[in-house]
Design an enzyme around this catalytic site. Structure first.
Site, PDB file in Angstrom:
ATOM      1  N   ASP A  14      -6.562   4.511  54.879  1.00 27.51           N
ATOM      2  CA  ASP A  14      -8.017   4.399  54.969  1.00 27.51           C
ATOM      3  C   ASP A  14      -8.439   4.717  56.405  1.00 27.51           C
ATOM      4  O   ASP A  14      -8.053   4.014  57.339  1.00 27.51           O
ATOM      5  CB  ASP A  14      -8.442   2.983  54.583  1.00 27.51           C
ATOM      6  CG  ASP A  14      -9.940   2.865  54.354  1.00 27.51           C
ATOM      7  OD1 ASP A  14     -10.621   3.900  54.356  1.00 27.51           O
ATOM      8  OD2 ASP A  14     -10.420   1.733  54.169  1.00 27.51           O
ATOM      9  N   ASP A 108     -12.243   9.912  52.966  1.00 26.00           N
ATOM     10  CA  ASP A 108     -11.596   9.130  54.024  1.00 26.00           C
ATOM     11  C   ASP A 108     -10.515   8.162  53.551  1.00 26.00           C
ATOM     12  O   ASP A 108     -10.021   7.353  54.340  1.00 26.00           O
ATOM     13  CB  ASP A 108     -12.651   8.355  54.811  1.00 26.00           C
ATOM     14  CG  ASP A 108     -13.412   7.359  53.957  1.00 26.00           C
ATOM     15  OD1 ASP A 108     -13.411   7.495  52.722  1.00 26.00           O
ATOM     16  OD2 ASP A 108     -14.004   6.424  54.525  1.00 26.00           O
ATOM     17  N   GLU A 109     -10.107   8.241  52.303  1.00 25.39           N
ATOM     18  CA  GLU A 109      -9.033   7.351  51.864  1.00 25.39           C
ATOM     19  C   GLU A 109      -8.254   7.969  50.707  1.00 25.39           C
ATOM     20  O   GLU A 109      -8.770   8.773  49.945  1.00 25.39           O
ATOM     21  CB  GLU A 109      -9.554   5.972  51.482  1.00 25.39           C
ATOM     22  CG  GLU A 109     -10.512   5.948  50.309  1.00 25.39           C
ATOM     23  CD  GLU A 109     -10.920   4.535  49.915  1.00 25.39           C
ATOM     24  OE1 GLU A 109     -10.050   3.645  49.881  1.00 25.39           O
ATOM     25  OE2 GLU A 109     -12.116   4.334  49.626  1.00 25.39           O
TER      26      GLU A 109
END
EC number: 2.7.7.7
Length: 368
Positions: A14, A108-109
């Site tokens: 993350d 983003d993860e």
């Protein structure tokens, strides 16, 4: 009865305050300052907040007005999604050097299954450290990681030592780790459900684990089985590299509230143009069109219509969207308008994911 489940080595990566961190990386003048991506002190909603802003209580999905009240020194910058996508592609390229079993959740993860990996490194913890180090050296951003036996525990763990940290939960530690957590930390238990659990005397993972399935079914219906299993660390969902897109949409937040359907018609046209581009890029079409309206009081309304055929053409989308717009009168002035298409025709395009081998719980796992 002893529960037997197969374990994998899952890493959840993350990125730390991704959008805001990209802006601070690209503009040195923003570094170390409270920053909000999206919104403004008079309009809009915050898409992301830097850690400097979070110290004041600023969070994503908060109105820019509220963010300004909490943090008078906050700086607002417009989002640059093309740039975020560019950075995200660089990060995913690093992931694929370690495993083909990568399941992105957003820009983003992502989850990585490293049970068997391209580096032949038995320790998932060491791999997570190396991946985070490479992201920092090659991209310039920090990331946090959670490492455990399944996606559920790994995702919770990635939030444990943020920012720029990681947490490993070994197989024998899963039960104790979940028992001590506040129930609101459980992925899949939102604010409303957490409040309901508090009212029922369920405050921690331990409390949830003590409730029999019958009790959970009575109070939580179809979600009961999920809550029963995650309280015991059971989550058998595999990392799926080819996640099927279920919905494609576009929306706009207006600088001034719009109170007339006539003005909203103009916005529908521009939003439909953007939606058509996204559909063409994905090479998919859908049957169900949804019109989303967020009013000036922040209440939300959706109106949908399902067609007997698939569409992706903006003109057809506009026709249906206008029909939905005039389906009933507006409840208030409108601050946001969105269009989305679901019930898509991409089911047959989903490729079969690489088969994943289960690893018996009896094996010695090297997470350290």
């Amino acid at each position: 009865m002893t529960e037997s489940i197969s374990h994998r080595k899952i890493i959840h990566i993350d990125m730390d305050a991704f959008y805001a961190s990209v802006e601070q990386m690209d503009n040195p003048l923003l570094r170390g300052k409270p920053l909000a991506v999206g919104g403004s002190e008079i309009r809009g909603v915050v898409s992301a907040a830097s850690y400097e802003a979070r110290k004041f209580g600023v969070r994503s999905a908060m109105s820019g007005v509220q963010a300004k009240k909490l943090c008078p020194e906050i700086l607002f910058v417009p989002p640059r999604f093309d740039r975020y996508k560019e950075i995200s592609r660089k990060i995913r390229k690093i992931f694929f050097e370690y495993t083909d079993l990568v399941e992105p959740l957003s820009l983003d993860e992502a989850y990585l299954d490293v049970t068997e990996n391209k580096k032949n490194v038995p320790s998932a913890t060491i791999l997570a450290q190396e991946i985070r180090k490479r992201i920092f050296e090659e991209v310039g951003l920090t990331a946090s990681a959670g490492i455990s036996v399944n996606k559920f525990v790994a995702k919770i763990a990635s939030d444990y030592n943020k920012p720029n940290g990681q947490k490993t939960v070994n197989p024998e530690e899963v039960g104790a780790f979940l028992e001590q957590l506040d129930i609101k930390k459980f992925y899949g238990i939102g604010k409303v459900t957490a409040e309901k659990m508090y009212q029922l005397g369920i405050f921690t993972g331990y409390d949830l684990k003590q409730k029999p399935l019958e009790f959970l079914e009575k109070h939580f219906g179809n979600s009961a089985q999920y809550y029963y299993q995650i309280s015991r660390g059971i989550h058998n969902s595999a990392v799926k590299p080819n996640r099927t897109v279920k919905s494609v949409g576009a929306e706009r937040t207006f600088f001034e509230n719009l109170s007339s359907e006539v003005f909203l018609e103009e916005k529908i046209i521009s939003i439909a143009n953007e939606l058509e581009k996204r559909l063409q890029k994905s090479k998919i079409a859908g049957k169900t069109i949804t019109l989303k309206l967020k009013y000036s009081d922040f209440s939300l309304q959706t109106r949908s219509k399902t067609l007997p055929y698939y569409i992706s053409d903006k003109n057809l989308i506009i026709d249906v969207a206008k029909e939905l717009l005039y389906q009933e009168r507006l409840k208030n002035s409108v601050r946001l308008l969105g269009l989305s298409l679901n019930n898509l025709n991409n089911q047959e395009k989903t490729k079969e994911a690489p088969k994943q081998k289960s690893v018996s719980v009896q094996l010695q796992f090297e997470f350290y």
